[in-house]
Design an enzyme around this catalytic site. Sequence first.
Site, short mmCIF file in Angstrom:
data_model
loop_
_atom_site.label_atom_id
_atom_site.label_comp_id
_atom_site.label_asym_id
_atom_site.label_seq_id
_atom_site.Cartn_x
_atom_site.Cartn_y
_atom_site.Cartn_z
N GLN A 75 -71.37 -8.81 -76.79
CA GLN A 75 -70.51 -9.58 -76.11
C GLN A 75 -70.47 -10.92 -76.36
O GLN A 75 -70.27 -11.52 -75.58
CB GLN A 75 -70.56 -8.97 -74.47
CG GLN A 75 -69.99 -7.84 -74.25
CD GLN A 75 -68.58 -7.62 -74.74
OE1 GLN A 75 -67.60 -8.43 -74.68
NE2 GLN A 75 -68.13 -6.29 -75.02
N SER A 76 -70.99 -11.36 -77.75
CA SER A 76 -70.85 -12.69 -77.95
C SER A 76 -69.63 -13.34 -78.04
O SER A 76 -68.69 -12.87 -78.94
CB SER A 76 -71.61 -12.91 -79.40
OG SER A 76 -71.31 -14.08 -79.92
#
Length: 339
Positions: A75-76
């Site tokens: 989830q960067s």
Amino acid sequence: MRLAALPRFPLAQLPTPLEEAPSLSAVLGAVRVLVKRDDLTGLALGGNKTRKLEYLIGDARSRGATVILTEGPAQSNHCRQTAAAAARAGLRCVLVLNSPASDPPLQGNLLLDYLFGATVHLVTERTARRALLERLAGELEQRQERPYVIPTGGSTPVGAAAYVRAALELSEQLVERGIQASRVYLATSTSGGTHAGLALGAKLLGAPFRVVGVAVEDDTKAIREQVATLANETAALLGLDIRITPEEIVVDDRWVGPGYGVPSSETLEAIVLAARTEGLVLDPVYTGKAMAALVGQVRRGEVAPGETVIFLHSGGAPALFAQADQLATVFRNGVKVAQ
Ligand SMILES: Cc1ncc(COP(=O)(O)O)c(C=O)c1O
């Protein structure tokens, strides 16, 4: 300063707005809060990485890169923005992401990575990312590609230089409007580029505000050292005769909660409070914790009545959707938010 000489690929809508937060200020009482809206940088749902990527993609293009590689958790925000920036620049993008699940849900930032056309490689452990990234870069080189590797968070001197520029931008807005701010709150981590650039910019300007990094992961000592080192490397890149020691870097580590990526009840309360007072969308990993610190410091009387403080909204909204379950629990159980 050599900032203007750095290659830059325009991606961001600048300056970002500096907005009053009157309802939030009223709830907190006796302090004036303004929000520096770096969630509105304009690229692919915004965030702090857009500023960094202007310089990183500029650097990559000046070196004749054909493909951008970078790494982060599934989830960067950084990886999502890099994928979009590469698409805008006509470059291929390869991401190495870690997730404990072998087939993580395709939502939030990960969904957008695919949407922007990135090639995604998944590993289960964070520690496995770097070796794979380097192997992929080597393979691309052998195929006559020119890879440009961006480390975690885009936190190199080139990336951090963007936040020296942001410090100048913020300072100009404050001077223009005759506002005396005493603190700037932002989410910080062992990546540290945003904090490093702002701290360097503030020192360069002799700014009246103190830059308060709110730790989103444990290990304050490592954060202080990383931010100071990066600030000094950025100063060298920009030809500035400024040195910053780890002791000068302010880190408030009381709001990490259970750990990186996991919101505490204070984080969730801060997200709901900012949403219901100012219509802001904060995230559970970074900005929710930074806002929890601002709220917590005011409630504990650590911010004097009459102070004006700035909240740097660094983006991150897509992660909110990926962690919808935690917020759903809060809504199901009823939210206790002071209003
Ligand atoms: C929303 C958000 N805020 C803050 C940060 C921290 O920025 P930096 O990597 O420059 O420390 C990040 C990093 O990914 C982020 O995504």
